[in-house]
Design an enzyme around this catalytic site. Structure first.
Site, mmCIF file in Angstrom:
data_model
loop_
_atom_site.group_PDB
_atom_site.id
_atom_site.type_symbol
_atom_site.label_atom_id
_atom_site.label_comp_id
_atom_site.label_asym_id
_atom_site.label_seq_id
_atom_site.Cartn_x
_atom_site.Cartn_y
_atom_site.Cartn_z
ATOM 1 N N CYS A 6 -27.659 4.953 64.749
ATOM 2 C CA CYS A 6 -26.672 4.925 63.091
ATOM 3 C C CYS A 6 -27.814 4.574 61.952
ATOM 4 C CB CYS A 6 -25.573 4.864 63.162
ATOM 5 S SG CYS A 6 -24.015 4.742 64.569
ATOM 6 N N HIS A 57 -19.492 10.561 59.477
ATOM 7 C CA HIS A 57 -20.670 9.668 59.306
ATOM 8 C C HIS A 57 -21.838 11.494 60.320
ATOM 9 C CE1 HIS A 57 -23.171 7.339 61.405
ATOM 10 N NE2 HIS A 57 -22.316 6.613 62.503
#
Lengths: 99, 377
Positions: B83, B326
């Site tokens: 991420c 996200h």
């Protein structure tokens, strides 16, 4: 169950080099199969391979007489502080039961 | 030392782009950033991405950007750091400029996730854990780590599930004003608290969603009004059982410490903050690790409203990962996109007079953390 120690680091997974002194002179120590629940989560949305056993608890167990913790699995209800015992190791997973 | 400046930013709307390909999102954000920068000559491209190989059967993203935008035969690369892929890609670009190898670099990030079902995405995201470990075999998931952390945090502090809900609500309220955010429907503490459980104590609103989207930035050694004052990156423990202290994510703290040192600034100097709230719990840990609030007291700051847009340390005025969305590889760059707008005075939930901004981008369960500090000149 075993823990591996060097320079005060105690881990259930043997490291290649000690993160403090850098040597590979890591000692092995036999420890109790008992511990207490340090924390846990009940997983309701599992990855595909664990879909059939969900919901299940993943537990972080504080092992007895060592600073090492181990991640394992426990079925049923559980709380922080519960005493647990290693039941068996299956498919690479530490499976715990409440005492 | 060569300094780095931001010349242009671009971003697609975050959300469900079932009618568009990964490539079209990547090129869209890249084109926007290039045009905002005045179409400069680009010397290199770095692309942040995590799942294009496993979920879209697509790699060579750097070469695709250079080829399809006609940038010439230049060096390009894809950067993977779970991420934190976007933040690490940006750092690679900055290092390239600082070294003198490149004058101007395009950094882009992209992810496309919405076309797959939740179990498959959960499985793919588990690649951000050490999969050759007893933790993975126990059935620990990526969200599960933060569930374990949250239960312990509750145990050691006065925090409750309601404090997590306050984080999720704040970020949703911020997203309502951000036209590029994924979630733009109002919610309430009650709805958040009663949502279905994902990994106890975390419910649906405590977890960042699956998102399609892209973001891009043009950086250069040539001066502009936005200076990159610091770039820092560190790795941390890759397994939960290895954490010396479960309620600390050392990668966040150490990347923050290095960034403050490079910038010659401290947490007290930061006007506006985008941090990596992959889970509501993570935002509370991160505001502690970055020194904005005392350890084990972040939840009190949330309760008091210190992290709201009008508060003393506004956090995630874009809506954060929880409500902006996200798209993994794009997240770190979308933080920069939003902060550049904050520094230019053109952001949703604008912080009056913001001059210094900090972005923190986390990878894995604390495996990577990248921190960038930006300054309006």
């Amino acid at each position: 169950m075993k823990v591996y120690t060097c320079c005060g680091h105690e881990t259930v997974v043997k490291r290649i080099y000690c993160p403090s002194c850098g040597t590979s002179d890591i000692q092995e120590q036999e420890i109790s199969d008992h511990g207490t629940i340090y924390s846990f989560t009940k997983i309701h949305v599992p990855p595909v391979e664990f879909a059939e056993i969900a919901p299940y608890n993943v537990v972080l167990v504080q092992l007895m007489n060592t600073t090492a913790k181990v991640t394992g699995r426990l079925m049923g209800d559980v709380s922080i502080g519960d005493t647990v015992e290693l039941d068996r190791v299956e498919n690479g997973a530490y499976l715990y039961k409440k005492v | 030392m060569t300094k780095t400046y931001i010349h242009g930013v671009g971003m697609t709307k975050f959300g469900n782009h079932s009618d568009r390909t990964l490539k079209s999102l990547l090129l869209d954000a890249s084109r926007q950033a290039l045009e905002a920068a005045g179409r400069p000559k680009i010397d290199a491209v770095f692309v942040g991405n995590f799942l294009a190989g496993s979920m879209s059967n697509q790699e060579i993203l750097g070469a695709i950007v250079a080829n399809d935008l006609g940038l010439g035969y230049i060096p390009t690369a894809k950067v993977e750091g779970a991420c934190a892929s976007g933040g690490i890609a940006l750092r690679q670009g900055i290092l390239g400029v600082m070294s003198g190898e490149y004058d101007t670099v395009l950094v882009a990030g992209v992810e496309k996730m919405k076309h797959a079902n939740t179990p498959d995405v959960t499985q793919a995201i588990n690649a951000a854990m050490d999969t050759d470990s007893n933790e993975k075999h126990a059935g620990l998931t990526f969200p599960g780590f933060f569930g374990v952390l949250a239960h312990r945090y509750f145990h050691e502090t006065g925090a409750t599930k309601e404090h997590l809900a306050m984080v999720a609500l704040k970020n949703r309220e911020n997203a309502l004003n951000n036209p590029l955010a994924q979630f733009q429907k109002a919610t309430s503490i009650e709805e958040i608290m009663n949502a279905r459980l994902i990994t106890e104590p975390l419910g649906l609103f405590d977890c960042s969603p699956m998102t399609d989207g892209a973001a891009a930035i043009v950086i250069s050694r040539k001066p502009s009004s936005i200076h990159v004052r610091a770039s820092a990156l560190v790795s941390g423990p890759t397994q939960m059982q290895d954490a010396a202290e479960l309620l600390s994510i050392p990668a966040i703290g150490e990347s923050g410490r290095r960034a403050y040192e490079k910038a010659g600034l401290g947490p007290e100097d930061i006007d506006v903050i985008e941090i990596h709230d992959c889970f509501s719990m993570t935002e509370i840990i991160a505001i502690e690790e970055l020194g904005f609030f005392k350890r084990l007291e972040g939840w009190k700051a949330v309760e008091t409203g210190h992290t709201k847009p009008g508060g003393k340390k506004p956090v995630n005025t874009s809506g954060g990962l929880l409500s902006r969305g996200h798209p993994i590889g794009a997240t770190g760059l979308s933080q920069i996109y939003h902060l550049v707008h904050q520094l230019n005075g053109t952001a949703p939930n604008q912080v009056e007079g913001a001059r210094i901004a900090l972005a923190q981008n986390l990878g894995g369960t604390g495996s990577y953390s990248a921190v960038h500090i930006l300054e309006r000149l």
